[in-house]
Enzyme design. Structure first.
Site, mmCIF file in Angstrom:
data_model
loop_
_atom_site.group_PDB
_atom_site.id
_atom_site.type_symbol
_atom_site.label_atom_id
_atom_site.label_comp_id
_atom_site.label_asym_id
_atom_site.label_seq_id
_atom_site.Cartn_x
_atom_site.Cartn_y
_atom_site.Cartn_z
ATOM 1 N N ARG A 137 -6.477 1.412 18.380
ATOM 2 C CA ARG A 137 -6.270 -0.022 18.162
ATOM 3 C C ARG A 137 -5.930 -0.786 19.444
ATOM 4 O O ARG A 137 -6.156 -2.001 19.494
ATOM 5 C CB ARG A 137 -5.198 -0.243 17.090
ATOM 6 C CG ARG A 137 -5.713 0.071 15.690
ATOM 7 C CD ARG A 137 -4.696 -0.140 14.606
ATOM 8 N NE ARG A 137 -5.327 0.035 13.288
ATOM 9 C CZ ARG A 137 -4.664 0.220 12.162
ATOM 10 N NH1 ARG A 137 -3.342 0.262 12.170
ATOM 11 N NH2 ARG A 137 -5.312 0.361 11.024
ATOM 12 N N LYS B 298 0.823 -1.210 0.000
ATOM 13 C CA LYS B 298 0.000 0.000 0.000
ATOM 14 C C LYS B 298 0.856 1.259 0.000
ATOM 15 O O LYS B 298 0.586 2.207 -0.738
ATOM 16 C CB LYS B 298 -0.949 -0.017 1.214
ATOM 17 C CG LYS B 298 -1.966 1.122 1.233
ATOM 18 C CD LYS B 298 -3.232 0.741 1.974
ATOM 19 C CE LYS B 298 -3.035 0.643 3.466
ATOM 20 N NZ LYS B 298 -3.394 1.909 4.158
ATOM 21 N N ASP C 231 1.716 -1.183 12.072
ATOM 22 C CA ASP C 231 0.415 -1.612 11.569
ATOM 23 C C ASP C 231 0.142 -3.089 11.824
ATOM 24 O O ASP C 231 -0.992 -3.551 11.641
ATOM 25 C CB ASP C 231 0.306 -1.339 10.067
ATOM 26 C CG ASP C 231 0.139 0.140 9.764
ATOM 27 O OD1 ASP C 231 -0.422 0.854 10.611
ATOM 28 O OD2 ASP C 231 0.572 0.584 8.685
#
Length: 429
Positions: free
Chosen positions: A342, A14, A311
């Site tokens: 998160r 990405k 991530d």
């Protein structure tokens, strides 16, 4: 579902996909890209660059980008809708900040909660002006500097997005812009800018990285093959490690050292992850990975490794929940300002699935099951808070549970991994 076997290939990286479109749009001539991630986030970048004058078209398996040149961005006629993409927003704010144009950035409910002040601060020093929503969030308007000023900026937080925003602003700024990184973050911008012909130098001084970029750059079009995204591969790596009988090959995975922290940590926990056919594609290290079922052991994760796997922590938490003993993570305050908080969301989701853990201010302490499947969630639905990585992580937790895990919304997965569910079904069939 059964064990994960066979060979799979995850979508393109990405970070590299975003940058290949942006830098191609700033080069003069045609850049050609294969392996581009066609998720919603990257398509938001493509739509924004089209709105500012670039031609971006898909031709078979290849994307062709005809750029406008550094300094050539055009005034967009409507607001730039960033969807859920923080990368698109922060990097494009950097580009717009030193062009004499005005752009309004909007996004979905999740993105509109994320802090943009960390980008607004350095870009304001370079001459841009901003009108943001309360708290420095979207929607916001950027008025680019007519004559930008080069700066020296020390990153107050370890953020590749902030670093990249300043470097991209420096592309159209006379003189030399300097970014000082106390803690190294992913370096795709530096590698790709050099590949496109920017004058960019890096020095190491007293353990810090100093990045110099010379402005008024003349970028040259490139041919780019995007490697597989290590953040996407992470879900399948963990799934194979925790599902008995698994023996899976994941092809063409990018192993940039600023992104490969998860593989290192999982190996420390006893995970069997082998590399084959290690090679370099477009300045990025790539290999095929063979992952086999392993009995994992809990560890104290070194907080210094956090920027190289920021991530991947949600899916690491899943691995930790199934390991022998306790896994402790710390230094993860950055996870509280991602697509969701998160730490809090994963703590709640894993508890709902039967995991035993404590949530600290800067990390989770997880007491693993010793390889015993999690209970699962039966008829309750786990709340993902519009966060694609939470949704995919809990899908992997569902594989390793007795009753499965129900997820409230899988639609956000399309932002980064459109064929996740199909690929998971293929690997477990």
């Amino acid at each position: 579902m059964g064990p994960l076997t066979g060979r799979i290939r995850v979508p393109g990286d990405k970070s590299i996909s975003h940058r290949s479109i942006m830098f191609g749009a700033l080069a003069v001539g045609e850049t050609r890209v294969t392996g581009l991630l066609e998720g919603e986030d990257v398509m938001a970048t493509a739509a924004a660059m089209r709105a500012m004058g670039a031609s971006i078209e898909r031709s078979g398996d290849e994307w062709r980008i005809c750029g406008v040149g550094v300094g050539g961005l055009l005034q967009p006629q409507a607001a730039l809708d960033m969807g859920n993409s923080g990368t698109s927003t922060r990097l494009l704010m950097g580009l717009v900040a030193t062009h004499a144009i005005t752009a309004t950035f909007t996004g979905d409910a999740s993105l509109s909660k994320r802090p943009m002040g960390r980008v607004i601060d350095p870009l304001s020093l370079m001459g841009a002006s901003f009108e943001a929503s309360p708290g420095g969030t979207l929607p916001l308007m950027v008025r680019g500097a007519t004559t930008a000023v080069p700066i020296e900026y020390r990153l107050p937080v370890a953020s590749a997005q902030v670093k990249s925003a300043v470097l991209l602003a420096g592309l159209n700024t006379p003189g030399i812009t300097r970014v000082i990184e106390p803690i190294a973050t992913r370096d795709h911008s530096e590698r790709m800018l050099r590949g496109f012909g920017a004058e960019l130098e890096i020095e190491e001084v007293d353990g810090e990285r100093i990045i110099f970029i010379r402005g008024e750059a003349d970028l040259q079009p490139q041919v780019i093959e995007v490697p597989g995204d290590p953040s996407s591969a992470a879900f399948f790596i963990v799934a194979a490690l925790v599902t008995e009988g698994s023996d899976l090959v994941i092809e063409n995975v990018g192993l940039n050292p600023t992104r490969a922290g998860l593989v290192e940590v999982l190996r420390q926990m006893g995970g069997r992850i082998e590399e084959f056919d290690r090679r370099e594609i477009g300045g990025e290290p790539v290999a095929d990975l063979r992952v086999t079922y392993s009995r994992l052991t809990g560890i104290d994760v070194d907080p210094a490794i956090a920027p190289s796997m920021i991530d991947e922590f949600p899916v690491l938490f899943v691995a930790a929940a199934l390991a022998d003993g306790t896994t402790t993570t710390s230094g993860l305050e950055e996870l509280r300002v991602k697509e969701s908080d998160r730490l809090d969301v994963m703590a709640s989701a894993l508890r709902a699935a039967g995991a035993d853990l404590d949530e600290e201010e800067d990390g989770l302490v997880i007491r693993g099951t010793g390889g015993v499947p999690l209970r699962g969630t039966a008829n309750a639905r786990v709340k993902t808070h519009l966060d694609h990585r939470i949704a995919m992580s809990m899908a992997i937790a569902g594989l390793a549970s007795r009753d499965g895990v129900l997820i409230d919304d899988t639609a956000p997965i399309r932002t980064s991994f459109p064929n996740f569910e199909a690929l998971l079904a293929e690997a477990t069939s």
